[in-house]
Design a protein around this motif. Structure first.
Motif, PDB file in Angstrom:
ATOM      1  N   GLY A 192       0.816  -1.213   0.000  1.00  0.00           N
ATOM      2  CA  GLY A 192       0.000   0.000   0.000  1.00  0.00           C
ATOM      3  C   GLY A 192       0.847   1.259   0.000  1.00  0.00           C
ATOM      4  N   GLN A 193       1.987   1.209   0.709  1.00  0.00           N
ATOM      5  CA  GLN A 193       2.899   2.355   0.719  1.00  0.00           C
ATOM      6  C   GLN A 193       3.398   2.670  -0.686  1.00  0.00           C
ATOM      7  OE1 GLN A 193       3.617   4.137   3.499  1.00  0.00           O
ATOM      8  NE2 GLN A 193       2.457   2.780   4.844  1.00  0.00           N
ATOM      9  N   ALA A 194       3.682   1.624  -1.459  1.00  0.00           N
ATOM     10  CA  ALA A 194       4.169   1.809  -2.825  1.00  0.00           C
ATOM     11  C   ALA A 194       3.114   2.479  -3.694  1.00  0.00           C
ATOM     12  CB  ALA A 194       4.568   0.461  -3.430  1.00  0.00           C
ATOM     13  N   VAL A 195       1.855   2.053  -3.530  1.00  0.00           N
ATOM     14  CA  VAL A 195       0.774   2.654  -4.306  1.00  0.00           C
ATOM     15  C   VAL A 195       0.529   4.088  -3.859  1.00  0.00           C
ATOM     16  CG1 VAL A 195      -1.681   2.506  -4.876  1.00  0.00           C
ATOM     17  CG2 VAL A 195      -0.296   0.421  -4.774  1.00  0.00           C
ATOM     18  N   LEU A 196       0.538   4.330  -2.552  1.00  0.00           N
ATOM     19  CA  LEU A 196       0.336   5.696  -2.050  1.00  0.00           C
ATOM     20  C   LEU A 196       1.424   6.627  -2.586  1.00  0.00           C
ATOM     21  CD1 LEU A 196      -1.069   7.777  -0.290  1.00  0.00           C
ATOM     22  CD2 LEU A 196       0.164   6.852   1.692  1.00  0.00           C
ATOM     23  N   ALA A 197       2.662   6.172  -2.602  1.00  0.00           N
ATOM     24  CA  ALA A 197       3.754   6.987  -3.141  1.00  0.00           C
ATOM     25  C   ALA A 197       3.512   7.319  -4.608  1.00  0.00           C
ATOM     26  CB  ALA A 197       5.089   6.264  -2.980  1.00  0.00           C
ATOM     27  N   ALA A 198       3.037   6.331  -5.360  1.00  0.00           N
ATOM     28  CA  ALA A 198       2.740   6.569  -6.778  1.00  0.00           C
ATOM     29  C   ALA A 198       1.643   7.613  -6.930  1.00  0.00           C
ATOM     30  CB  ALA A 198       2.328   5.261  -7.455  1.00  0.00           C
ATOM     31  N   GLU A 199       0.631   7.557  -6.057  1.00  0.00           N
ATOM     32  CA  GLU A 199      -0.452   8.538  -6.132  1.00  0.00           C
ATOM     33  C   GLU A 199       0.046   9.939  -5.770  1.00  0.00           C
ATOM     34  OE1 GLU A 199      -3.406   8.049  -7.396  1.00  0.00           O
ATOM     35  OE2 GLU A 199      -2.951   5.939  -7.745  1.00  0.00           O
ATOM     36  N   VAL A 200       0.973  10.028  -4.829  1.00  0.00           N
ATOM     37  CA  VAL A 200       1.560  11.330  -4.486  1.00  0.00           C
ATOM     38  C   VAL A 200       2.309  11.895  -5.687  1.00  0.00           C
ATOM     39  CG1 VAL A 200       3.260  12.514  -3.049  1.00  0.00           C
ATOM     40  CG2 VAL A 200       1.705  10.852  -2.016  1.00  0.00           C
ATOM     41  N   VAL A 201       3.127  11.066  -6.317  1.00  0.00           N
ATOM     42  CA  VAL A 201       3.890  11.507  -7.490  1.00  0.00           C
ATOM     43  C   VAL A 201       2.947  11.971  -8.596  1.00  0.00           C
ATOM     44  CG1 VAL A 201       5.425  10.749  -9.348  1.00  0.00           C
ATOM     45  CG2 VAL A 201       5.945  10.150  -6.978  1.00  0.00           C
ATOM     46  N   LYS A 202       1.891  11.209  -8.840  1.00  0.00           N
ATOM     47  CA  LYS A 202       0.929  11.590  -9.872  1.00  0.00           C
ATOM     48  C   LYS A 202       0.266  12.921  -9.548  1.00  0.00           C
ATOM     49  CE  LYS A 202      -0.290   6.811 -11.081  1.00  0.00           C
ATOM     50  NZ  LYS A 202      -1.369   5.801 -11.037  1.00  0.00           N
ATOM     51  N   LYS A 203      -0.088  13.122  -8.274  1.00  0.00           N
ATOM     52  CA  LYS A 203      -0.725  14.380  -7.878  1.00  0.00           C
ATOM     53  C   LYS A 203       0.242  15.556  -8.056  1.00  0.00           C
ATOM     54  CE  LYS A 203      -4.271  14.815  -6.246  1.00  0.00           C
ATOM     55  NZ  LYS A 203      -5.609  15.201  -6.734  1.00  0.00           N
ATOM     56  N   LEU A 204       1.497  15.362  -7.695  1.00  0.00           N
ATOM     57  CA  LEU A 204       2.494  16.417  -7.882  1.00  0.00           C
ATOM     58  C   LEU A 204       2.701  16.702  -9.369  1.00  0.00           C
ATOM     59  CD1 LEU A 204       5.161  15.361  -5.217  1.00  0.00           C
ATOM     60  CD2 LEU A 204       3.534  17.262  -5.060  1.00  0.00           C
ATOM     61  N   ALA A 205       2.740  15.644 -10.173  1.00  0.00           N
ATOM     62  CA  ALA A 205       2.909  15.828 -11.619  1.00  0.00           C
ATOM     63  C   ALA A 205       1.716  16.576 -12.200  1.00  0.00           C
ATOM     64  CB  ALA A 205       3.083  14.473 -12.303  1.00  0.00           C
ATOM     65  N   HIS A 206       0.523  16.235 -11.749  1.00  0.00           N
ATOM     66  CA  HIS A 206      -0.674  16.935 -12.218  1.00  0.00           C
ATOM     67  C   HIS A 206      -0.602  18.409 -11.847  1.00  0.00           C
ATOM     68  CE1 HIS A 206      -4.980  18.144 -12.233  1.00  0.00           C
ATOM     69  NE2 HIS A 206      -5.025  17.323 -13.261  1.00  0.00           N
ATOM     70  N   GLN A 207      -0.086  18.698 -10.656  1.00  0.00           N
ATOM     71  CA  GLN A 207       0.069  20.084 -10.234  1.00  0.00           C
ATOM     72  C   GLN A 207       1.028  20.835 -11.172  1.00  0.00           C
ATOM     73  OE1 GLN A 207      -1.559  21.720  -8.133  1.00  0.00           O
ATOM     74  NE2 GLN A 207      -0.357  23.479  -7.444  1.00  0.00           N
ATOM     75  N   LEU A 208       1.969  20.125 -11.735  1.00  0.00           N
ATOM     76  CA  LEU A 208       2.926  20.717 -12.682  1.00  0.00           C
ATOM     77  C   LEU A 208       2.384  20.788 -14.102  1.00  0.00           C
ATOM     78  CD1 LEU A 208       6.170  18.927 -11.429  1.00  0.00           C
ATOM     79  CD2 LEU A 208       5.508  21.314 -11.022  1.00  0.00           C
ATOM     80  N   GLY A 209       1.129  20.336 -14.276  1.00  0.00           N
ATOM     81  CA  GLY A 209       0.513  20.400 -15.580  1.00  0.00           C
ATOM     82  C   GLY A 209       0.796  19.225 -16.482  1.00  0.00           C
ATOM     83  N   LYS A 210       1.245  18.107 -15.882  1.00  0.00           N
ATOM     84  CA  LYS A 210       1.558  16.918 -16.682  1.00  0.00           C
ATOM     85  C   LYS A 210       0.335  16.036 -16.864  1.00  0.00           C
ATOM     86  CE  LYS A 210       5.931  18.012 -16.350  1.00  0.00           C
ATOM     87  NZ  LYS A 210       6.767  17.241 -15.429  1.00  0.00           N
ATOM     88  N   ARG A 211       0.337  15.289 -17.968  1.00  0.00           N
ATOM     89  CA  ARG A 211      -0.628  14.214 -18.139  1.00  0.00           C
ATOM     90  C   ARG A 211      -0.084  13.009 -17.396  1.00  0.00           C
ATOM     91  NH1 ARG A 211      -2.354  13.300 -24.265  1.00  0.00           N
ATOM     92  NH2 ARG A 211      -3.732  11.865 -23.146  1.00  0.00           N
ATOM     93  N   VAL A 212      -0.892  12.425 -16.544  1.00  0.00           N
ATOM     94  CA  VAL A 212      -0.409  11.333 -15.717  1.00  0.00           C
ATOM     95  C   VAL A 212      -1.187  10.054 -16.012  1.00  0.00           C
ATOM     96  CG1 VAL A 212       0.310  12.899 -13.887  1.00  0.00           C
ATOM     97  CG2 VAL A 212      -1.972  11.916 -13.826  1.00  0.00           C
ATOM     98  N   PRO A 213      -0.564   8.890 -15.829  1.00  0.00           N
ATOM     99  CA  PRO A 213      -1.276   7.624 -16.045  1.00  0.00           C
ATOM    100  C   PRO A 213      -2.357   7.441 -15.012  1.00  0.00           C
ATOM    101  CG  PRO A 213       0.882   7.236 -15.083  1.00  0.00           C
ATOM    102  CD  PRO A 213       0.839   8.690 -15.437  1.00  0.00           C
ATOM    103  N   GLU A 214      -3.450   6.806 -15.382  1.00  0.00           N
ATOM    104  CA  GLU A 214      -4.529   6.551 -14.425  1.00  0.00           C
ATOM    105  C   GLU A 214      -4.191   5.369 -13.543  1.00  0.00           C
ATOM    106  OE1 GLU A 214      -8.177   6.100 -16.496  1.00  0.00           O
ATOM    107  OE2 GLU A 214      -8.165   8.149 -17.325  1.00  0.00           O
TER     108      GLU A 214
END
Length: 227
Positions: free
Chosen positions: A205-227
């Motif tokens: 679960g920690q690994a998935v949560l980390a991935a979701e954090v990275v995706k949220k940060l990338a989205h904040q930077l205006g990136k298209r992120v994988p679902e």
């Protein structure tokens, strides 16, 4: 005869991000001082899961950011068992002195583990944390708790989690914090999601949560992120 090297469970997990892919999403991230304030859930404590690296979500995010900025400064002051009030009392000075530009704040996990939670008081204390955090000038972030997070001692636990999640969302919106919303994430239904205590995510679960954090940060930077 050559023995095939099979991919680990983490490498084939559709909700995880390989380290290089995670770093690629944040290749132009501006953050160089990552701080974490809070409790054991903030710290990323969790039991090992076969096939997954035994690393908590916060350390994983720090590793991703360090791949982008090798000089990243990282401070995790999170204390197991800390209520929001204790985190404010014992960690605030260190976080303020650290001067983060990216800062995780807690979501009240230990505040609701009591006979009768006072949600007005919880919100006021969490607001004090957000005010402190906002004063650093950092990009703030937090997460909501998933449906799998259950303390069977309290028959109204589901309602407690929903209420504290709503407080997190409300304060985050007010203070411009990013919210990694885990309430209805598909991993809530995984049999190996939680540690033996039934509270903390295992490292899967920690690994998935980390991935979701990275995706949220990338989205904040205006990136298209994988679902």
């Amino acid at each position: 005869m050559t023995t095939a090297i099979l991919p680990s469970a983490e490498e084939t997990d559709p909700y995880c991000l390989p380290p290089l892919d995670a770093a690629a999403l944040l290749f132009d991230a501006p953050w160089r001082r990552f701080g974490v304030l809070g409790d054991s859930l903030s710290a990323g404590m969790g039991d090992p899961t076969p096939g997954y690296a035994t690393i908590g979500w916060a350390d994983r995010v720090a590793d991703t950011l360090r791949r982008v900025h090798p000089d990243l400064a990282y401070l995790n002051t999170a204390e197991p068992g800390a209520t929001t009030a204790r985190a404010l009392e014992t960690q605030a000075a260190r976080i303020r002195a650290f001067a983060p530009d990216l800062l995780h704040v807690p979501s009240g996990a230990n505040d609701i583990v009591r006979r009768t939670p006072d949600f007005d008081d919880i919100e006021n204390t969490m607001r004090a944390v957000y005010q402190l955090a906002a004063g650093t000038g950092a990009q703030l972030m937090s997460f909501t708790y998933g449906q799998a997070y259950v303390v069977a001692t309290f028959p109204d636990w589901d309602e407690r989690v929903r209420t504290v999640n709503d407080i997190t969302r409300r304060l985050a919106a007010e203070y411009g914090a990013l919210v990694i919303d885990m309430w209805d994430h598909p991993i809530n239904h995984r049999a190996n999601l939680l540690s033996a205590d039934g509270i903390h995510f295992s490292v899967s679960g920690q690994a998935v949560l980390a991935a979701e954090v990275v995706k949220k940060l990338a989205h904040q930077l205006g990136k298209r992120v994988p679902e």
